[in-house]
Design a protein around this motif. Structure first.
Motif, PDB file in Angstrom:
ATOM      1  N   UNK A 112       0.815  -1.209   0.000  1.00  0.00           N
ATOM      2  CA  UNK A 112       0.000   0.000   0.000  1.00  0.00           C
ATOM      3  C   UNK A 112       0.851   1.263   0.000  1.00  0.00           C
ATOM      4  N   UNK A 113       1.922   1.250   0.784  1.00  0.00           N
ATOM      5  CA  UNK A 113       2.730   2.465   0.927  1.00  0.00           C
ATOM      6  C   UNK A 113       3.703   2.667  -0.222  1.00  0.00           C
ATOM      7  N   UNK A 114       3.950   1.635  -1.008  1.00  0.00           N
ATOM      8  CA  UNK A 114       4.907   1.762  -2.108  1.00  0.00           C
ATOM      9  C   UNK A 114       4.184   1.752  -3.458  1.00  0.00           C
ATOM     10  N   UNK A 115       3.716   0.600  -3.867  1.00  0.00           N
ATOM     11  CA  UNK A 115       3.104   0.475  -5.195  1.00  0.00           C
ATOM     12  C   UNK A 115       1.851   1.345  -5.316  1.00  0.00           C
ATOM     13  N   UNK A 116       1.015   1.332  -4.277  1.00  0.00           N
ATOM     14  CA  UNK A 116      -0.252   2.066  -4.367  1.00  0.00           C
ATOM     15  C   UNK A 116      -0.035   3.562  -4.194  1.00  0.00           C
ATOM     16  N   UNK A 117       0.540   3.975  -3.051  1.00  0.00           N
ATOM     17  CA  UNK A 117       0.621   5.406  -2.738  1.00  0.00           C
ATOM     18  C   UNK A 117       1.621   6.143  -3.626  1.00  0.00           C
ATOM     19  N   UNK A 118       2.734   5.494  -3.988  1.00  0.00           N
ATOM     20  CA  UNK A 118       3.779   6.204  -4.710  1.00  0.00           C
ATOM     21  C   UNK A 118       3.750   5.973  -6.223  1.00  0.00           C
ATOM     22  N   UNK A 119       2.875   5.075  -6.684  1.00  0.00           N
ATOM     23  CA  UNK A 119       2.777   4.846  -8.130  1.00  0.00           C
ATOM     24  C   UNK A 119       1.327   4.990  -8.600  1.00  0.00           C
ATOM     25  N   UNK A 120       0.440   4.151  -8.078  1.00  0.00           N
ATOM     26  CA  UNK A 120      -0.932   4.144  -8.578  1.00  0.00           C
ATOM     27  C   UNK A 120      -1.688   5.431  -8.252  1.00  0.00           C
ATOM     28  N   UNK A 121      -1.517   5.951  -7.039  1.00  0.00           N
ATOM     29  CA  UNK A 121      -2.250   7.169  -6.674  1.00  0.00           C
ATOM     30  C   UNK A 121      -1.850   8.349  -7.555  1.00  0.00           C
ATOM     31  N   UNK A 122      -0.554   8.687  -7.676  1.00  0.00           N
ATOM     32  CA  UNK A 122      -0.229   9.822  -8.555  1.00  0.00           C
ATOM     33  C   UNK A 122      -0.573   9.562 -10.019  1.00  0.00           C
ATOM     34  N   UNK A 123      -0.428   8.309 -10.479  1.00  0.00           N
ATOM     35  CA  UNK A 123      -0.737   8.010 -11.884  1.00  0.00           C
ATOM     36  C   UNK A 123      -2.228   8.179 -12.158  1.00  0.00           C
ATOM     37  N   UNK A 124      -3.069   7.614 -11.323  1.00  0.00           N
ATOM     38  CA  UNK A 124      -4.515   7.710 -11.554  1.00  0.00           C
ATOM     39  C   UNK A 124      -5.032   9.123 -11.326  1.00  0.00           C
TER      40      UNK A 124
END
Length: 756
Positions: free
Chosen positions: A699-711
């Protein structure tokens, strides 16, 4: 408004730190004293109303056979490898003495007599299931009353007797049974210490100051002590499951240190701007404290939602863990600002060791810029978030594909309960399990009890015995016991497979749907399958049935809460979907490790096991709540930047980069705390630890630092879209977010720029 209330609360605590600290010390001391005076011990009763195993237990209790109570088994074998009980008079005499000593223990209703079975001949001994066919292994089965009349003292008495007799008798003595399962002390003490040390190291590296690192640890220890003491008092009123203190310690340490880290980081930012420590503490609580309150509330509501499963031990366990989380939230907005006020301006600068470490590891950036302001750290994150923002599609697709791949094993998830065969060899329960399986077959470790009410037709019992014994999943049937007063018969049957084997659950289902109805026929007689293995299978089936309802309820609640906080439809929808994706990936990794054995040796797993029946639901509740911590903390900063600048791209880069270091540090702390529990002996504790650690890391790496800014980049200004009619319906103030929240902290934004 919430921010103004938190501002006053935080500033007041910082101005009068010693009063607040003294109040917490007094409250914690009183809670500990209440726990000593009125507290109870945790115990497990893996039952739920309306289950077939529960109906079997009711019939057994009416019959008064004693089989409704707790059991233990003492498994013995001669120390001489070549000796057998058939031929060694000394071993047989020692077996007789052991049984007599066990029978004299408090609350023991009766014991089996393997020595007597030996005297009746080899065939009788084998049929009675008390001595193995080769005469090397004997079992003394110990019957206790129901759990409500017992305590951990009964387990201590049995274990103490075994320790004494091992030194006096020529026997190897091992023990197991439901008494151990119900009253063994849960894992946790060493794990908590390891987690705290790891957290302290991460905090020191993050802040470069021993004082700054010590404050979150001190607050978490205060809160955890208070929370566990309260849980102990609760155990004196109702039955609290043994996993609750372990899970409460895990979650309490994780969220407590994380919440303190969020507030402390904001406090140091304000100190770096030149604010007075008291004012800085107040503003830190008003800004970072608001996400803490919302995130903590989400955790609590999610966990309390476990009540929809209608499984009492899960409901009480969730309540106990929720109490710890609530205490941590309260400590974050009262005790922590008191610590910040007492520490004064020292928190705004790194210590000598910290400065040396920062200089060595960060080079020129660390020497040029003030570390307390976080500029050096944010620069690297700005570059990364900007890079993701320039290539949102490949990053969104790649990250989502990675998580979906990790989640694929969840399609093979099988719930159950690991038996004693999954414990390490250092545990006497595991050694007893292995001896019984070796001497009598694996199913002897998990007997089923069939309770029959023939309602006057005694022939039903004979038909049942014949039909059940012929089932391919049944190894043997013990002699039937029929209560003269009620006519209720009880059959103890031994499956061919171990308690945690899927084939055992299939056998239980087959007995209920095919075997028993065929034997009973259309008459009024009724029969139910009970015993520990059947009860746990029933609980697993019920939690699996209720899981979709629970998931839907938590998703809807989280969506509504985030919509109130951020005044948006797409932001909460995206958050719910991404959190669901990360939790699914964590489930998949758990299946791969525990069911398939991938990397199990790294956490001390000695055999593959099914996923504990109630863990998926518990993990979903906790993980969805914890993931909201990062979601609320990150998006609050993004929204602040958006309201300040009106530019979506700038808001994403600035908001994510300014929170990235804190989120990654907080995630590392949680992962360290949770992984410290993954090396415990009990497989259930391992599952909680590994599942939580994996999900938080993802959650803190793939989601927050990649998916959140990308989406968020792909969605653009529509991130903050809210229909006018819905905007008018949603409340503001204490629940909803209002732009004037920022004004209460002295950081008034520009006028609203959100499309309505």
């Amino acid at each position: 408004m919430l921010s103004k209330a938190l501002l006053r609360l935080g500033a007041g605590a910082a101005r009068h730190p010693w009063r607040v600290i003294a109040a917490w010390l007094i409250a914690t001391t009183l809670a500990v004293l209440a726990a000593v005076a009125f507290g109870g011990r945790t115990a497990d009763s893996m039952t739920a109303p309306g289950l077939d195993s529960g109906r079997a237990a009711e019939l057994i209790e009416r019959a008064g056979t004693g089989q409704e109570g707790m059991t233990a088994q003492v498994v013995v074998t001669p120390l001489d490898d070549g000796a057998t009980f058939f031929d060694d008079d000394g071993a047989r005499t020692a077996l007789t003495r052991l049984r007599a000593e066990v029978k004299r223990l408090p609350h023991v209703l009766g014991t089996s007599d393997p020595a007597g079975a030996l005297g009746a001949g080899r065939d009788t001994a084998v049929r009675g299931g008390l001595v193995s066919a080769d005469g090397r292994i004997a079992v003394v089965r110990v019957q206790y009353p129901d759990q409500s009349r017992l305590s951990a003292d009964d387990l201590d008495a049995l274990v103490g007797l075994g320790d004494r007799l091992r030194a006096e008798l020529p026997l190897r003595i091992e023990m197991g049974g439901s008494l151990f399962y119900a009253f063994s002390d849960p894992d946790g003490g060493a794990s908590e210490l390891i987690g705290l040390l790891a957290a302290a190291a991460i905090l020191f590296l993050a802040f470069g100051s021993l004082v700054a690192a010590a404050l979150p640890i001190g607050m978490a220890v205060f809160g955890l002590t208070f929370g566990v003491a309260t849980m102990t008092v609760l155990a004196g009123v109702t039955e609290v499951p043994t996993f609750a203190p372990v899970l409460g310690s895990m979650v309490g340490l994780g969220v407590g240190i994380d919440y303190a880290l969020f507030v402390l980081a904001r406090h140091r930012e304000y100190l770096a701007r030149g604010l007075d420590p008291h004012e800085a503490a107040g503003r830190a609580v008003a800004t970072a404290g608001r996400p803490v309150v919302f995130a903590g509330g989400t955790v609590v509501v999610s966990i309390l939602g476990l009540a929809v499963a209608n499984v009492p031990f899960m409901t009480v366990g969730g309540l106990a863990v929720s109490i710890v989380v609530l205490i941590m939230v309260l400590a974050s907005v009262t005790l922590l600002p008191a610590f910040l006020g007492a520490a004064g301006p020292r928190l705004g600068r790194a210590g000598r060791i910290g400065r040396a470490l920062r200089t060595r590891t960060r080079g020129r950036l660390a020497r040029r810029r003030d570390p307390a302001a976080g500029a050096a750290h944010a620069a690297g994150w700005r570059r990364w978030i900007g890079h993701v923002g320039r290539h949102p599609v490949p990053y969104a697709v790649g990250a989502a594909g990675l998580l979906l791949t990790a989640a694929l094993p969840v399609l093979g998830l099988r719930v159950g309960l690991p038996d004693d065969g999954s414990l390490p060899q250092s545990r006497t329960e595991r050694r007893a399990y292995d001896l019984v399986a070796e001497g009598f077959g694996p199913g002897t470790n998990g007997p089923l009890v069939i309770a029959v009410d023939p309602t006057g037709d005694r022939a039903v019992v004979d038909r049942l015995v014949t039909t059940v014994a012929a089932d391919p999943g049944i190894a043997s049937v013990a002699p039937t016991h029929i209560d003269r007063a009620t006519g209720i018969a009880t059959l103890v049957v031994f499956p061919t497979t171990s308690p945690q084997d899927k084939a055992t659950a299939d056998t239980i289902a087959r007995l209920r749907t095919d075997v028993l109805p065929t034997a009973i026929g259309p008459g009024p007689a009724r029969a139910h399958v009970g015993g520990a293995a059947a009860s746990l299978s029933d609980v697993g089936r019920r939690t699996s049935q209720r899981l979709p309802v629970f998931v839907a309820a938590v998703l809807a609640m989280s969506f509504l809460l985030l919509m109130l906080v951020f005044r948006s439809v797409l932001v909460p929808l995206k958050a719910v979907l991404l959190n669901l994706l990360s939790i699914g990936a964590a489930y998949g990794i758990m299946v791969a490790v525990f069911q398939w054995g991938w990397g199990g040796a790294l956490i001390g797993l000695e055999a593959t096991v099914p996923i504990v029946s109630f863990i998926p639901m518990f993990l979903f509740a906790i993980l969805f709540g914890l993931s909201m911590d990062y979601e609320v903390f990150l998006l609050s900063r993004v929204r602040e930047e958006y309201l300040r600048t009106g530019d979506n791209g700038t808001a994403i880069v600035e908001g994510v980069s300014r929170t990235a270091r804190i989120i990654t540090s907080a995630a590392l702390i949680m992962v360290a705390v949770f992984l410290s529990f993954a090396v415990a002996d009990d497989p259930s504790t391992k599952m909680f630890g590994l599942g939580l650690a994996t999900a938080i890391l993802i959650d803190a790496t793939v989601v927050r630092m990649v998916l959140v800014p990308a989406t968020m980049t792909l969605l653009g200004r529509t991130n903050w879209w809210l229909p006018k009619w819905l905007d008018r319906m949603l409340p503001r103030g204490p629940v909803g977010t209002d732009d004037t929240d920022a004004e209460s902290t002295g950081e008034a934004p520009r006028p609203r720029l959100v499309d309505r």
